[in-house]
Design a protein around this motif. Structure first.
Motif, short mmCIF file in Angstrom:
data_model
loop_
_atom_site.label_atom_id
_atom_site.label_comp_id
_atom_site.label_asym_id
_atom_site.label_seq_id
_atom_site.Cartn_x
_atom_site.Cartn_y
_atom_site.Cartn_z
N ALA A 65 23.65 40.73 25.40
CA ALA A 65 24.01 41.76 26.23
C ALA A 65 25.30 41.26 27.34
N ALA A 66 26.16 42.08 27.63
CA ALA A 66 27.30 41.58 28.46
C ALA A 66 26.81 41.24 29.82
N ALA A 67 27.13 40.11 30.27
CA ALA A 67 26.93 39.75 31.67
C ALA A 67 27.23 40.45 32.54
N ALA A 68 26.54 40.74 33.70
CA ALA A 68 26.97 41.91 34.87
C ALA A 68 28.01 41.17 35.59
N TYR A 69 29.10 41.76 35.94
CA TYR A 69 30.04 41.50 36.88
C TYR A 69 29.34 41.50 38.36
N PRO A 70 29.86 40.53 39.06
CA PRO A 70 30.23 39.04 39.02
C PRO A 70 29.32 38.21 38.53
N GLU A 71 29.50 37.31 37.49
CA GLU A 71 28.56 36.29 37.12
C GLU A 71 29.00 34.97 37.51
N PRO B 290 43.09 39.06 33.26
CA PRO B 290 42.73 40.32 33.96
C PRO B 290 41.29 40.41 33.98
N ASP B 291 40.39 39.82 34.45
CA ASP B 291 38.86 39.62 34.26
C ASP B 291 38.11 40.12 35.44
N GLY B 292 38.87 40.28 36.61
CA GLY B 292 38.11 40.55 37.89
C GLY B 292 37.69 39.30 38.87
N TYR B 293 38.05 37.90 38.21
CA TYR B 293 37.76 36.69 38.67
C TYR B 293 38.79 36.14 39.71
N ALA C 215 45.06 42.67 41.82
CA ALA C 215 44.50 41.90 40.78
C ALA C 215 45.35 42.02 39.83
N PRO C 216 45.37 41.11 38.72
CA PRO C 216 46.10 41.38 37.67
C PRO C 216 46.23 42.59 37.04
N VAL D 173 35.21 47.13 36.27
CA VAL D 173 35.69 46.01 37.11
C VAL D 173 36.76 46.70 38.24
N ARG D 174 37.39 47.25 37.66
CA ARG D 174 38.42 47.62 38.78
C ARG D 174 37.88 48.68 39.88
N ASP D 175 36.96 49.61 39.07
CA ASP D 175 36.21 50.36 39.91
C ASP D 175 35.40 49.84 41.02
N ARG D 176 34.80 48.78 40.62
CA ARG D 176 33.87 47.88 41.52
C ARG D 176 34.77 47.50 42.84
N LEU D 177 35.96 46.84 42.32
CA LEU D 177 36.77 46.29 43.18
C LEU D 177 37.45 47.06 44.10
#
Length: 319
Positions: free
Chosen positions: A17-23, A81-84, A252-253, A260-264
């Protein structure tokens, strides 16, 4: 038996399962020295971004000062460009540095804009002991003493530097530019009398003065008197048709995953509109101006046209 074997095989080959952002912690890059206006607003908004991102988000402020903001902007644009990696991008350097030279961060198109937070007009500040009390007095002295007035800025192509060039042109004078890594360094130079004038945004300057710094503002380059300095005349009121300010927005990049963009974007908007954050911003004299990503982009594109024209008229590369 067959059914059990099928279930075991399915489990063995199932994708994790994909890790939930932000991990993991998110780096928030500030392209200027600690203690300046961008740093103060980054620290003010940090806990609210963590709150609205949720999921136990942790944000770490990272300073990358130098080259008029170019080093910090490059740290954002060139990150994965991963939100971190997110950060503050400031105008006009976001626009003017690529006009002047081949910038490490490319240009505004390399960023995913998340929303603007602050709009802080330019301003000239002097030591409290200075003989200068307004722009006309400064202009008269500079005209009689070409090159003797030293003006500190947060770097070549910064709003501070450009407003100095605009003032030189409008007043018909010649001054000497002294670039620093950020507004806090400019303030220190004013207070130690290393320079004559500090080109320090009005919110940053008022915050310092209210904190006890022996400094005096002599003219704000806003379209009208600001709420943080209602008694300080604008440049236009003093006879100089100059208007310039610094937007401090978040980015962000380019190429963030849409979710992730929408969350930020949502977290920046919620933070900027949180009454508690707004009270904190007011307490450090940061003039608020929230813009959505689309509005922020439109303002940048319009400003880019103006700065391209300004470059033709008064190139701002270091002399």
């Amino acid at each position: 038996m067959k059914r059990l074997l099928s279930l075991l095989l399915s489990a063995a080959f199932a994708l994790p399962a994909a890790a939930a952002y932000p991990e993991k912690p998110i780096s928030l890059v500030v392209a200027y020295s600690p203690g300046g206006g961008t740093d103060l607003i980054a620290r003010a908004i940090q806990p609210y971004l963590e709150k609205y991102l949720g999921g136990g988000a942790r944000i770490v402020i990272v300073h990358r000062p130098g080259a008029g903001g170019e080093i910090g902007f490059a740290a954002i644009a060139n990150a994965a460009p991963d939100g971190y990696t997110i950060g503050f991008v400031n105008t006009p350097p976001l626009i003017t540095v690529p006009i002047e030279r081949s910038a490490q961060f490319g240009g505004p198109q390399r960023f995913e804009l998340l929303g603007n937070v602050i709009d802080d007009p330019c301003n000239f500040a002097v030591h409290a002991d200075s003989e200068f009390r307004d722009l006309k007095g400064l202009a008269a002295y500079a005209k009689a003493n070409p090159g003797k007035v030293t003006v500190g800025s947060s770097g070549v192509g910064s709003d501070d530097h450009l407003v100095m060039l605009m003032f030189e042109r409008a007043a018909g004078v010649k001054m000497t530019h002294v670039p620093f890594k950020g507004a806090s360094d400019v303030r220190t130079a004013v207070l130690s009398k290393q320079i004559t004038v500090g080109a320090i945004n009005i919110g940053e300057a008022v915050q310092s003065i209210k904190g006890g710094a022996p400094m005096r503002n002599i003219g704000q380059f806003a379209p009208a008197r600001t709420s943080v300095a209602p008694d300080l005349p604008t440049a236009r009121e003093q006879g100089y048709n100059i208007e310039l300010s610094s937007l401090r927005g978040m980015a962000a990049p380019k190429g963030l995953p849409p979710e992730v963009r929408d969350r930020l974007v949502k977290a920046v908007a919620q933070s900027a509109n949180d009454p508690e954050f707004q009270a904190k911003a007011i307490s450090v004299f940061a003039p608020l101006r929230f813009l959505t990503p689309a509005q922020f982009e439109a303002v940048i594109k319009e400003a880019e046209v103006g700065f391209q024209q300004l470059w033709k008229e008064i190139p701002w590369g270091e002399k």
